[in-house]
Write a protein that holds these residues in place. Structure first.
Motif, mmCIF file in Angstrom:
data_model
loop_
_atom_site.group_PDB
_atom_site.id
_atom_site.type_symbol
_atom_site.label_atom_id
_atom_site.label_comp_id
_atom_site.label_asym_id
_atom_site.label_seq_id
_atom_site.Cartn_x
_atom_site.Cartn_y
_atom_site.Cartn_z
ATOM 1 N N GLU A 68 0.884 -1.778 0.161
ATOM 2 C CA GLU A 68 -0.262 0.158 -0.102
ATOM 3 C C GLU A 68 0.893 1.710 0.055
ATOM 4 N N HIS A 69 2.064 1.042 0.814
ATOM 5 C CA HIS A 69 3.344 2.539 0.899
ATOM 6 C C HIS A 69 3.130 2.726 -0.575
ATOM 7 N N HIS A 70 4.084 1.618 -0.560
ATOM 8 C CA HIS A 70 4.279 1.429 -2.802
ATOM 9 C C HIS A 70 3.857 1.977 -3.567
ATOM 10 N N ASN A 71 2.583 2.153 -3.259
ATOM 11 C CA ASN A 71 1.228 2.397 -4.379
ATOM 12 C C ASN A 71 1.006 3.927 -3.717
ATOM 13 N N LEU A 72 0.811 4.267 -2.955
ATOM 14 C CA LEU A 72 0.831 5.758 -2.736
ATOM 15 C C LEU A 72 2.286 6.269 -3.112
ATOM 16 N N GLN A 73 2.808 5.485 -3.249
ATOM 17 C CA GLN A 73 4.514 6.431 -3.525
ATOM 18 C C GLN A 73 4.244 6.816 -5.264
ATOM 19 N N GLU A 74 3.698 6.028 -5.318
ATOM 20 C CA GLU A 74 3.944 5.716 -7.280
ATOM 21 C C GLU A 74 2.456 6.332 -7.304
ATOM 22 N N VAL A 75 1.863 6.894 -6.337
ATOM 23 C CA VAL A 75 0.413 8.124 -6.495
ATOM 24 C C VAL A 75 1.368 9.179 -6.841
ATOM 25 N N CYS A 76 2.119 9.663 -5.821
ATOM 26 C CA CYS A 76 2.612 11.115 -5.508
ATOM 27 C C CYS A 76 3.743 11.219 -7.080
ATOM 28 N N LYS A 77 4.152 9.918 -8.089
ATOM 29 C CA LYS A 77 5.140 10.267 -9.096
ATOM 30 C C LYS A 77 4.501 10.232 -9.921
ATOM 31 N N ASN A 78 2.654 9.603 -10.546
ATOM 32 C CA ASN A 78 2.344 9.384 -10.986
ATOM 33 C C ASN A 78 1.227 10.312 -11.880
ATOM 34 N N ILE A 80 1.693 13.636 -9.712
ATOM 35 C CA ILE A 80 2.285 14.821 -9.082
ATOM 36 C C ILE A 80 3.324 15.722 -10.135
ATOM 37 N N GLY A 81 3.577 16.118 -10.908
ATOM 38 C CA GLY A 81 4.661 17.053 -11.577
ATOM 39 C C GLY A 81 5.688 16.716 -10.285
ATOM 40 N N GLU A 82 7.204 16.893 -11.234
ATOM 41 C CA GLU A 82 8.151 16.780 -10.280
ATOM 42 C C GLU A 82 8.522 17.946 -9.562
ATOM 43 N N ASN A 83 7.593 19.078 -9.667
ATOM 44 C CA ASN A 83 8.079 21.027 -9.695
ATOM 45 C C ASN A 83 7.740 20.677 -8.567
ATOM 46 N N ILE A 84 6.292 20.164 -7.740
ATOM 47 C CA ILE A 84 6.077 19.915 -6.545
ATOM 48 C C ILE A 84 5.925 18.513 -5.514
ATOM 49 N N GLU A 85 6.344 19.226 -4.467
ATOM 50 C CA GLU A 85 7.086 19.154 -3.609
ATOM 51 C C GLU A 85 5.757 17.986 -3.163
ATOM 52 N N SER A 86 6.500 16.472 -2.809
ATOM 53 C CA SER A 86 4.946 15.487 -2.349
ATOM 54 C C SER A 86 5.377 14.436 -1.485
ATOM 55 N N GLU A 87 4.373 14.334 -0.793
ATOM 56 C CA GLU A 87 4.756 13.062 0.283
ATOM 57 C C GLU A 87 3.959 12.175 0.506
ATOM 58 N N ALA A 88 4.168 10.914 0.572
ATOM 59 C CA ALA A 88 2.922 9.728 0.716
ATOM 60 C C ALA A 88 2.988 9.362 2.201
ATOM 61 N N LEU A 89 1.989 9.021 2.265
ATOM 62 C CA LEU A 89 1.800 8.516 4.238
ATOM 63 C C LEU A 89 0.811 7.732 4.140
ATOM 64 N N LEU A 90 1.378 6.993 4.876
ATOM 65 C CA LEU A 90 0.326 5.433 5.257
ATOM 66 C C LEU A 90 0.677 5.017 6.868
ATOM 67 N N ILE A 91 -0.951 5.170 7.016
ATOM 68 C CA ILE A 91 -0.856 4.871 8.850
ATOM 69 C C ILE A 91 -2.427 4.566 9.038
ATOM 70 N N GLN A 92 -1.182 3.580 10.276
ATOM 71 C CA GLN A 92 -2.962 2.318 10.974
ATOM 72 C C GLN A 92 -3.021 3.008 11.551
ATOM 73 N N GLY A 93 -4.992 2.966 11.538
ATOM 74 C CA GLY A 93 -5.355 4.044 12.644
ATOM 75 C C GLY A 93 -7.191 4.064 12.747
ATOM 76 N N SER A 94 -7.896 4.475 13.029
ATOM 77 C CA SER A 94 -9.273 5.166 12.625
ATOM 78 C C SER A 94 -8.842 6.305 11.575
ATOM 79 N N THR A 95 -9.861 5.769 10.486
ATOM 80 C CA THR A 95 -10.103 6.597 9.447
ATOM 81 C C THR A 95 -10.087 7.938 9.913
ATOM 82 N N VAL A 96 -11.157 8.154 10.448
ATOM 83 C CA VAL A 96 -11.833 10.110 10.265
ATOM 84 C C VAL A 96 -10.557 11.035 11.410
ATOM 85 N N GLU A 97 -10.820 10.326 12.486
ATOM 86 C CA GLU A 97 -9.405 10.498 14.016
ATOM 87 C C GLU A 97 -8.078 10.306 13.415
ATOM 88 N N THR A 98 -7.588 9.535 12.367
ATOM 89 C CA THR A 98 -5.577 9.984 11.893
ATOM 90 C C THR A 98 -6.040 10.628 11.110
#
Length: 149
Positions: A68-78, A80-98
């Motif tokens: 899943e984290h690898h897939n998020l990184q691919e989302v950023c890569k595919n 979001i343009g290279e000129n825009i700073e981005s970061e992928a986060l995968l966090i466990q927890g309750s969705t809304v609160e997290t």
């Protein structure tokens, strides 16, 4: 609001991520923002009070999280343009609160989420994450309708 330094896109891999990323990228280009792409994964079984089970089950779950984290990184890569700073986060927890906790920690200026069009009865019986976020968020939100094709 004259600046959006940090934009968070909360994604569910069932959403049409591309639609959400188009809006995020456009805003990030305009405001020179960083995009945080967040997916909230299910918590570990022992976190929610269940027995964790055999080690091989935990290993399988760990591999799923890595994927899943690898897939998020691919989302950023595919998406979001290279000129825009981005970061992928995968966090466990309750969705809304997290999502809300991470938004506070990262000083998010705008939260972007997808919304599904469901019947009134469906919304009564099922948790609607987008609706709960709207009720509880203390930051501006952009909700994007997701086609159910």
């Amino acid at each position: 609001m004259d600046t959006l330094k940090n934009i968070m896109v909360a994604v569910d891999f069932n959403d049409s991520i591309g639609e959400l990323m188009v809006y995020a990228e456009g805003l990030a280009e305009k405001f020179n923002s960083k995009i945080w792409v967040l997916h909230v994964a299910e918590p570990e079984p022992d976190f929610v009070g269940y027995e964790p089970g055999p080690q091989y089950i935990r290993d399988i779950k760990a591999e799923e999280y890595r994927e899943e984290h690898h897939n998020l990184q691919e989302v950023c890569k595919n998406f979001i343009g290279e000129n825009i700073e981005s970061e992928a986060l995968l966090i466990q927890g309750s969705t809304v609160e997290t999502v809300l906790d991470e938004a506070r920690k990262l000083n998010i200026d705008l939260l972007i989420v997808g919304t599904h069009k469901h019947s009134f009865l469906h919304n009564l019986l099922q948790e609607n994450v987008s609706l709960e976020l709207i009720k509880k968020a203390e930051i501006p939100m952009l909700t994007i309708p997701i086609d159910e094709d």
